[in-house]
Write a protein that holds these residues in place. Structure first.
Motif, mmCIF file in Angstrom:
data_model
loop_
_atom_site.group_PDB
_atom_site.id
_atom_site.type_symbol
_atom_site.label_atom_id
_atom_site.label_comp_id
_atom_site.label_asym_id
_atom_site.label_seq_id
_atom_site.Cartn_x
_atom_site.Cartn_y
_atom_site.Cartn_z
ATOM 1 N N ALA A 121 0.849 -1.204 -0.010
ATOM 2 C CA ALA A 121 -0.004 0.049 0.022
ATOM 3 C C ALA A 121 0.903 1.123 0.002
ATOM 4 N N VAL A 122 2.057 1.284 0.675
ATOM 5 C CA VAL A 122 2.888 2.322 1.028
ATOM 6 C C VAL A 122 3.360 2.500 -0.495
ATOM 7 N N ARG A 123 3.819 1.323 -1.063
ATOM 8 C CA ARG A 123 4.619 1.317 -2.233
ATOM 9 C C ARG A 123 3.627 1.863 -3.577
ATOM 10 N N GLU A 124 2.186 1.485 -3.529
ATOM 11 C CA GLU A 124 1.407 2.032 -4.306
ATOM 12 C C GLU A 124 0.954 3.597 -4.217
ATOM 13 N N ALA A 125 1.088 3.820 -3.082
ATOM 14 C CA ALA A 125 1.024 5.340 -2.709
ATOM 15 C C ALA A 125 1.988 6.226 -3.435
ATOM 16 N N GLN A 126 3.433 5.528 -3.181
ATOM 17 C CA GLN A 126 4.386 6.373 -3.553
ATOM 18 C C GLN A 126 4.447 6.621 -5.271
ATOM 19 N N ILE A 127 4.142 5.432 -5.923
ATOM 20 C CA ILE A 127 4.138 5.243 -7.430
ATOM 21 C C ILE A 127 2.974 6.271 -7.882
ATOM 22 N N ALA A 128 1.954 6.326 -7.185
ATOM 23 C CA ALA A 128 0.870 7.541 -7.564
ATOM 24 C C ALA A 128 1.472 8.944 -7.488
ATOM 25 N N ILE A 129 2.151 9.281 -6.519
ATOM 26 C CA ILE A 129 2.768 10.499 -6.227
ATOM 27 C C ILE A 129 3.781 10.815 -7.213
ATOM 28 N N ARG A 130 4.749 9.680 -7.382
ATOM 29 C CA ARG A 130 5.615 9.916 -8.595
ATOM 30 C C ARG A 130 5.278 9.976 -10.110
ATOM 31 N N ALA A 131 4.025 9.516 -10.189
ATOM 32 C CA ALA A 131 3.463 9.239 -11.715
ATOM 33 C C ALA A 131 2.529 10.750 -11.741
ATOM 34 N N GLY A 132 2.579 11.576 -10.762
ATOM 35 C CA GLY A 132 1.937 12.958 -10.830
ATOM 36 C C GLY A 132 0.528 12.746 -10.803
ATOM 37 N N GLU A 133 -0.131 11.722 -10.163
ATOM 38 C CA GLU A 133 -1.484 11.267 -10.288
ATOM 39 C C GLU A 133 -2.180 11.864 -8.901
ATOM 40 N N HIS A 134 -1.340 11.756 -7.691
ATOM 41 C CA HIS A 134 -1.650 12.553 -6.471
ATOM 42 C C HIS A 134 -0.638 13.416 -5.955
ATOM 43 N N ASP A 135 -1.001 14.340 -4.951
ATOM 44 C CA ASP A 135 0.120 15.084 -4.179
ATOM 45 C C ASP A 135 0.374 14.598 -2.800
ATOM 46 N N VAL A 136 -0.995 14.186 -2.165
ATOM 47 C CA VAL A 136 -0.767 13.962 -0.788
ATOM 48 C C VAL A 136 -1.646 12.643 -0.679
ATOM 49 N N VAL A 137 -0.964 11.497 -0.209
ATOM 50 C CA VAL A 137 -1.563 10.164 -0.140
ATOM 51 C C VAL A 137 -1.574 9.543 1.205
ATOM 52 N N LEU A 138 -2.760 8.979 1.451
ATOM 53 C CA LEU A 138 -2.555 8.105 2.749
ATOM 54 C C LEU A 138 -2.356 6.592 2.463
ATOM 55 N N ALA A 139 -1.528 6.094 3.204
ATOM 56 C CA ALA A 139 -1.404 4.493 2.906
ATOM 57 C C ALA A 139 -1.656 4.054 4.486
ATOM 58 N N VAL A 140 -2.350 2.948 4.502
ATOM 59 C CA VAL A 140 -2.742 2.252 5.862
ATOM 60 C C VAL A 140 -2.686 0.874 5.675
#
Lengths: 173, 380
Positions: free
Chosen positions: B86-105
């Motif tokens: 979940a943490v990894r997917e969150a950081q991929i989304a940020i690096r891809a420019g899809e999100h700026d602030v993501v919660l991973a749980v």
């Protein structure tokens, strides 16, 4: 040597679909896969070779002899298993590693590297502490078949009773 | 490439919660992370949830609890690496420019699902012959001790160390030290492993807020910790029997993470690793390249892996001491690494670390080394 599904349903049902068969001689064996390209062997059988990606793997009967790579004595398990029991990883001479229970040997006599023989046999209800999904007999006298390992010298006799007869219990130590 | 920073972390104490569910625990962890990040929760524009046994749309049940429903929510299952994934997917989304602030749980309520030993995958031939997860690691332990001429007492010191660390962690399930004698006298689960060498059945949740470097700077997040790499690999099908005393899967995942982070194992100051059993810690750190193969238990004996030692391993108490709510574990490791790198780990603080690693792996089926492995590198 491959058993037809009709023959298999007479002899018994594998405890996990497709992992073992009983030949016309009444002897059971595990079913693996062999790559005709690079020679790799697999258990359980697979569709494509992980080493060379050939997709025409052959389903092959595996031999019954092997060497103990490591083992444990399990004291806490799922409800269907009566504890304690010895469980090992055995490297079959066909170059595949198989996990299975060891019987006819005391825990303190088990040694890494010892030679073992795999036997396909009925899964007796006495092996199991409670009534699980699998049991020694299913429906119209059909048996569930699984396998266990014994020290090479201790393994002898027909591993599977003649087709159609229920387990005698003689196979269980 | 966009930099990703961990700006907020939070977790529940791990333990057994008969009166709460996984979603309630997940909400507690998420709210703690939001508070720690000191952000308006409406800034969160995506959320990822890792769990194994919590059923459908667990993540949406948590976001519904905490007032941020409506955002994109993704649920992931990757056995014991679910929270880390979940943490990894969150950081991929940020690096891809899809999100700026993501919660991973990561969240799990295991005590309502299981008692005692976990089995490998359902329907797998190894589980059907009676192999349990403790059994897998017991067999690896047997062979490891034989191959390297080591004793069970030397192995048991891993549990002593981790439970001592957990005794200093207010979020740990067990906060009591144990002696080597107690470890060796505890009841056998799968020989040679005894009860105190096996991670417990646990409930709990852990959460991390990630954001872009730009956002972190803009908001003045001085305590932000950079997530330099987050690697994931799956276990390969074995085409011949191989050594069970070394982990190519851990090595390959670690090398992928080290390369992205631009570091080598010699740069790592401490690590949280997946010590589901005492022997597992040795296999992990040797796979990570932090210790030579066959030497880790000797290093533990010399005190090198304890807090204050040359290379502390599992300062949180690890899975053995802190507990192991499957899906929560990977996220909780990141929580600990962030706290250590910030210098906020209290009694168990390591002396000014700069690089911390979190390693998770899980899953086992016949003929495969393991299912999922993650390695994350965090840098102060």
């Amino acid at each position: 040597m491959t058993t037809t599904s009709a023959e298999m349903s007479q002899a018994g049902m594998p405890f996990v679909p497709g992992v073992l068969e009983v030949g016309p001689d009444g002897k059971g064996h595990l079913v693996g896969a062999h790559c005709p390209g690079c020679g790799a062997s697999y258990f359980p059988a697979r569709s494509v070779c992980s080493r060379c990606l050939r997709g025409d793997l052959e389903r092959v009967p595996l031999g019954s002899s092997g060497t103990l790579y490591t083992y444990t004595v399990i004291h806490q398990s799922l409800p269907q298993f009566e504890t304690p029991y010895i469980l090992g990883y055995v490297d079959l001479d066909d170059n595949v590693r198989v996990a299975g229970q060891l019987v006819d040997v005391e825990a303190d006599a088990v040694e890494l590297g010892m030679r073992l023989t795999l036997q396909v046999e009925p899964l007796a209800s006495q092996t199991l502490a409670s009534q699980p999904l699998q049991s020694g007999e299913v429906g119209e006298g059909k048996q569930v078949l699984w396998f266990r390992f014994r020290p090479e010298a201790a393994a002898s006799g027909p591993p599977v009773p003649p087709t159609g007869k229920p387990p005698t219990g003689k196979e269980q130590p | 490439m966009t930099d990703v920073y961990a700006v907020g972390v939070g977790m529940t104490r791990f333990g057994k919660y008969p009166d709460r569910d996984a979603f309630d625990l997940g909400a507690e962890a998420a709210l703690a992370a939001i508070k720690d990040a000191d952000i308006d929760p409406r800034m969160i524009d995506g959320a990822y949830f890792g769990h194994v046994y919590q059923g459908m749309n667990a993540g949406q049940r948590v976001t519904g609890h905490i007032g941020i429903s409506g955002i994109p929510v993704t649920n992931v299952e990757n056995v014991c690496s679910s929270g880390a994934t979940a943490v990894r997917e969150a950081q991929i989304a940020i690096r891809a420019g899809e999100h700026d602030v993501v919660l991973a749980v990561g969240l799990e309520h295991l005590s309502s699902k299981f008692r005692g030993a976990l089995a490998p995958e359902e329907g797998d031939v190894e589980g059907a012959v009676g192999l349990t997860m403790p059994g897998v690691y017991a067999m690896r332990a047997r062979r490891y001790l034989a191959d390297f001429g080591l004793t069970h007492a030397q192995l048991g010191m891993v549990a002593v160390k981790n439970k001592a660390n957990a005794a200093m962690n207010p979020f740990a399930q067990y906060q009591k030290t144990v002696t080597l004698e107690e470890v060796l006298a505890s009841r056998p689960i799968a020989e040679p492993l005894n009860l105190l060498e096996c991670s417990p059945v646990s409930d709990g949740a852990a959460a991390v807020i990630l954001m872009t470097g730009d956002k972190a700077r803009q908001l003045g997040k001085g305590r932000a910790i950079r997530l330099a790499a987050s690697a994931l690999r799956s276990g390969k099908v074995e085409s011949e029997p191989s050594s069970m005393t070394f982990e190519p899967l851990t090595r390959d995942t670690a090398n992928a993470a080290y390369e992205v982070a631009g570091i080598g194992p010699e740069d790592v100051d401490f690590a949280e690793v997946h010590d589901c059993f005492s022997i597992a810690e040795a296999l992990r750190v040797e796979g990570l390249g932090l210790f030579e193969q066959g030497t880790y238990l000797l290093a533990v004996e010399r005190g090198e892996a304890q807090i204050g030692g040359r290379l502390p391993i599992n300062p949180s108490g690890g899975l053995l001491g802190k507990g192991h709510p499957l899906g929560a574990t990977g996220a909780a490791q990141v929580v600990e690494v962030v706290r250590q790198l910030r210098g906020e780990a209290g009694q168990r603080q390591i002396d000014s670390p700069r690089v911390g690693v979190a390693h998770c792996r899980g899953g086992k089926a016949a003929g495969v080394e393991g299912a999922a492995c993650t390695v994350q590198v965090l840098v102060r």
